[in-house]
Design an enzyme around this catalytic site. Structure first.
Site, PDB file in Angstrom:
ATOM      1  CB  CYS A  77      -0.972  -0.045   1.176  1.00  0.00           C
ATOM      2  SG  CYS A  77      -2.391   1.071   0.985  1.00  0.00           S
ATOM      3  CG  HIS A 121      -3.956  -3.711   3.341  1.00  0.00           C
ATOM      4  ND1 HIS A 121      -2.787  -3.383   3.981  1.00  0.00           N
ATOM      5  CD2 HIS A 121      -4.428  -2.566   2.788  1.00  0.00           C
ATOM      6  CE1 HIS A 121      -2.569  -2.087   3.846  1.00  0.00           C
ATOM      7  NE2 HIS A 121      -3.542  -1.571   3.125  1.00  0.00           N
TER       8      HIS A 121
END
Length: 531
Positions: free
Chosen positions: A356, A467
């Site tokens: 991310c 994630h």
């Protein structure tokens, strides 16, 4: 099993509910980290196993650990874990307000799963009255849909300097007329003083809602506490209905960023020696760090959280995790000379993983034209051929991911592996500056099909917005096995993995066997067996 309850409107005035609502129980604590989240999860699983339709609820959470709902909105990861405990899908009503710190003074305020404003404390407190009907409506909707709602407070209800702004502790308890279990952490010391002091600082109508005390994280013979219980009840009129033992919670996702620790902190003398060393950058605004918990639990793997160049060492893998403040944390890496450490590690043939915000940092450039974090741009670490542009609209979605890149996970070819569940939460889009670069993952979501991921030509630098990939055991083990093979060592067998579901069952058994559940039933107005 439903009841009529007294409510307060936005101005604190009483009103009666129009229809019977589900029963409630509230868990508050004398401080942060007293164990409220764990107790709520245990109670949710206990009620679910007993056949009740149960839901968790926390009006306001502050955490950069977030989860994504099925409809692509954002909630605290703790409430997602508690929903798993309750055996129900997580919804935004379970956490209508989520504060995501972006700096020491500001937080992004997420309301009903969508970013609302970025505010400092003074600005946010001035908007609490706007949020009050939102949080109460969310609670009322849950109570209309479930037999039992287990409510979690935040911090301490006795923060008397902030009582006028309360939308998460005693004001919620009054709204729902909820019996309150007050939990104290004995590991911190002074537990009787904290329980008594919290009780004493509350208003009389608030003290009346505290029905029982609970001692948490005790090691030793509970009978040693009996004189204290008697004196505490004599002074407050409130009984202590449970002493919960200190628990190893490694198999249950943490509420916030993991307390910075390594696998050796579990104190298992039978654990095999570490053959792999993983350094996770200890970013100030780290997000969703709990996804590294499975790495910490892997035998033969040492996970270190590194905050300065002196402790960087010689890791086998460097991870740059997600963050709520990519530009700020990239500057922090440079201030600590950790950027130079990462680049030197890469130059020596080391493996690097960015997730991310970490993916964004590994790219060539980050551009913030709209002031999402701060207007301007910054050079990235230049390890991946990517340019990131921040956008005002946050991307939040759950996906089913399939490996399609042969160089994924440092050389482990997993294109035949089964798809896995993951999620995205980010404010930017990254595009490749290298013509024809293949993505790593094919994604399917409610929004359609897409791709994700980037890697260097030799496969040793990997970046993804996903994630949850490391929580998928086949991917995680393949990655670790490949790293071990590159080092010329053998990774110990992982043994039988403990599922989160099994861990929650064990948690519920331990917690509720050490609570007087008959007393809990009585204070809630439930009737029936507690076995």
């Amino acid at each position: 099993m439903r009841q009529d309850t007294h409510h307060e409107d936005a101005h604190g005035n009483g009103r009666e509910s129009a229809a019977p609502l589900g029963l409630v129980l509230m868990v508050q604590g004398t401080s942060s980290h007293a164990g409220k989240t764990t107790v709520v999860a245990a109670l949710c699983r206990w009620f679910a196993n007993a056949g009740y339709r149960v839901a968790p609820y926390k009006a306001q959470n502050m955490s950069n650990n977030a989860a994504v709902t099925a409809d692509g909105r954002e909630v605290g990861r703790a409430q997602a874990m508690q929903a798993v405990a309750a055996r129900v899908p997580v919804t935004v009503d379970m956490n209508p307000v989520l504060l995501k710190p972006q700096s020491d003074r500001t937080s992004q305020v997420v309301v009903l799963g969508e970013p609302w404003i970025t505010a400092d404390a003074v600005d946010y407190y001035g908007r609490k009255q706007h949020l009050w009907p939102i949080v109460t409506d969310a609670l009322d909707r849950l109570r209309a849909a479930f037999d039992v709602v287990v409510i979690e407070g935040a911090g301490s209800p006795a923060e008397i300097n902030l009582a006028q702004y309360d939308i998460v502790n005693m004001r919620v308890a009054r709204h729902a007329n909820a019996p309150v279990l007050l939990v104290g952490d004995i590991e911190r010391g002074g537990v009787f003083a904290s329980l008594y002091g919290t009780h004493a600082l509350l208003q009389p109508e608030e003290r009346a809602l505290i029905k029982a005390f609970v001692i948490n994280k005790f090691r030793g013979d509970p009978s040693l506490l009996d004189p204290g219980f008697a004196m505490l009840e004599e002074r407050t009129g409130v009984p202590t209905i449970g002493v919960l033992p200190w628990l190893d919670l490694r198999d249950i996702p943490e509420e916030d960023a993991l307390e910075w620790r390594s696998a050796t902190d579990h104190g298992n003398p039978d654990a095999p020696p570490a053959v792999l060393d993983i350094a996770v950058m200890r970013l100030p605004r780290v997000a969703n760090l709990d996804e590294f918990q499975p790495l910490i639990n892997e035998p033969g793997v040492r996970v270190r959280f590194v905050g300065d160049a002196d402790s960087f060492g010689a890791p086998d893998l460097v991870i740059v995790p997600g963050t709520k403040s990519t530009l700020g944390d990239l500057a922090w890496l440079r201030e600590r000379s950790l950027d130079a450490c990462i680049l030197a590690h890469r130059a020596e043939g080391g493996a690097v993983l960015g997730i991310c915000g970490g993916l964004q940092m590994l790219g060539e450039r980050i551009v913030d034209e709209h002031g999402v974090e701060q207007v301007g741009e910054a050079e990235g670490l230049g390890l991946l051929p990517l340019v990131t542009h921040f956008e005002a609209r946050k991307i939040t979605r759950r996906v089913k991911a399939q490996v399609i890149g042969a160089q994924t996970l440092f050389g482990a070819d997993l294109r035949a592996a089964a798809p896995f569940d993951a999620y995205e939460i980010h404010m930017g889009r990254s595009t490749s500056t290298e013509r024809g670069q293949a993505p790593l993952f094919a994604l399917e979501s409610a929004q359609g099909r897409s791709h994700d991921g980037s890697c260097s030509s030799d496969g040793l630098v990997v970046g993804t917005y996903l994630h949850g990939a490391l929580e998928h055991a086949p991917l995680r083990r393949a990655m670790l096995t490949q790293l071990a093979a590159r080092k010329g060592v053998e990774l110990p067998a992982s043994g039988a993995a403990t599922s989160v579901d099994d861990a929650l069952d064990r948690l519920a058994t331990v917690v509720c066997s050490n609570l007087d559940m008959d007393a809990v039933f009585d204070m809630m107005g439930l009737r029936g067996t507690t076995t």
